[in-house]
Motif scaffolding. Structure first.
Motif, PDB file in Angstrom:
ATOM      1  N   TYR A   1       0.866  -1.180   0.000  1.00 47.22           N
ATOM      2  CA  TYR A   1       0.000   0.000   0.000  1.00 47.22           C
ATOM      3  C   TYR A   1       0.898   1.224   0.000  1.00 47.22           C
ATOM      4  O   TYR A   1       1.790   1.337   0.846  1.00 47.22           O
ATOM      5  CB  TYR A   1      -0.911  -0.013   1.231  1.00 47.22           C
TER       6      TYR A   1
ATOM      7  N   VAL B   1      -4.758   3.280   6.411  1.00 46.20           N
ATOM      8  CA  VAL B   1      -4.231   1.938   6.130  1.00 46.20           C
ATOM      9  C   VAL B   1      -3.378   1.469   7.303  1.00 46.20           C
ATOM     10  O   VAL B   1      -3.545   0.354   7.817  1.00 46.20           O
ATOM     11  CB  VAL B   1      -3.418   1.919   4.815  1.00 46.20           C
TER      12      VAL B   1
ATOM     13  N   GLU C   1      -3.047   4.219  -2.566  1.00 44.12           N
ATOM     14  CA  GLU C   1      -3.975   4.712  -1.548  1.00 44.12           C
ATOM     15  C   GLU C   1      -3.847   6.222  -1.389  1.00 44.12           C
ATOM     16  O   GLU C   1      -2.750   6.760  -1.513  1.00 44.12           O
ATOM     17  CB  GLU C   1      -3.674   4.051  -0.195  1.00 44.12           C
TER      18      GLU C   1
ATOM     19  N   HIS D   1      -1.157  -1.509  -4.290  1.00 41.00           N
ATOM     20  CA  HIS D   1      -2.393  -0.785  -3.982  1.00 41.00           C
ATOM     21  C   HIS D   1      -2.052   0.688  -3.793  1.00 41.00           C
ATOM     22  O   HIS D   1      -1.326   1.040  -2.858  1.00 41.00           O
ATOM     23  CB  HIS D   1      -3.030  -1.308  -2.692  1.00 41.00           C
TER      24      HIS D   1
END
Length: 144
Positions: A26, A59, A53, A51
Motif C-alpha cells: 500500500y 491503512v 492509496e 495498492h
C-alpha cells in the motif's frame, strides 16, 4: 528406488523455492521510493500486488502499525504488516516468527532498499512487533 524418491523431493523443493512469495503493498500515488522498494521485492522473488492509496494513515491504523514506527509505505504478508524499507530477507525471516505481528524500518534511512544513494548507508534497524506490543530488533544494519 530410494534415489528416485530423493530426486523427486529435491525437485519438489526447487519448484517450491522458485514460486514467488505474495505480498500486498500500500503506497501513496506520488511516492517514488515506494516503487523502488517494490522493484527490490520483485528482484528477490516476491509477487507484489500494488495498492495505490490516498489515505495511508487509515491503512496503517487498520493494520496496527505503531505510529512511532511509521514510514512511507506499508505491506501485508501472511496477515503481518511490513512498514517501510524492510529488506526482502528480513521479510522472509518475519514470516517464520509466529509471535510477531509485523516488522518495520522507521523513517526512510538512506541505503535501505528503495532509498539507495550511491554507496552511502545510514545505520538502521528492522524492528519486530509482538502481539503484546513489545518490540525487538530483528536486524541491525550499520552505517558505511
Amino acid at each position: 528406488m530410494r534415489r528416485l524418491v530423493l530426486l523427486a523431493l529435491t525437485l519438489a523443493s526447487a519448484v517450491q523455492a522458485a514460486e514467488p512469495v505474495a505480498i500486498d503493498v500500500y503506497r501513496d500515488p506520488s511516492c517514488g521510493c515506494c516503487q523502488d522498494w517494490i522493484r527490490h521485492l520483485q528482484a528477490n522473488g516476491f509477487a507484489v500486488t500494488d495498492h495505490v492509496e490516498t489515505d495511508m494513515g487509515a491503512v496503517k491504523s487498520r493494520l496496527g502499525v505503531p505510529y512511532s514506527l511509521g514510514s512511507c509505505h506499508t505491506a501485508v504478508i501472511d496477515g503481518k504488516f511490513v512498514e517501510g524499507h524492510v529488506p526482502a530477507a528480513d521479510i522472509l525471516r518475519l514470516r517464520r516468527q509466529p509471535d510477531l505481528i509485523g516488522a518495520a524500518v522507521p523513517g526512510m534511512p538512506v541505503g535501505s532498499p528503495g532509498m539507495e544513494i550511491g554507496d552511502r548507508q545510514d545505520a538502521y534497524q528492522v524492528i519486530g512487533v509482538t502481539r503484546g506490543g513489545e518490540r525487538r530488533v530483528l536486524a541491525d544494519y550499520p552505517a558505511r
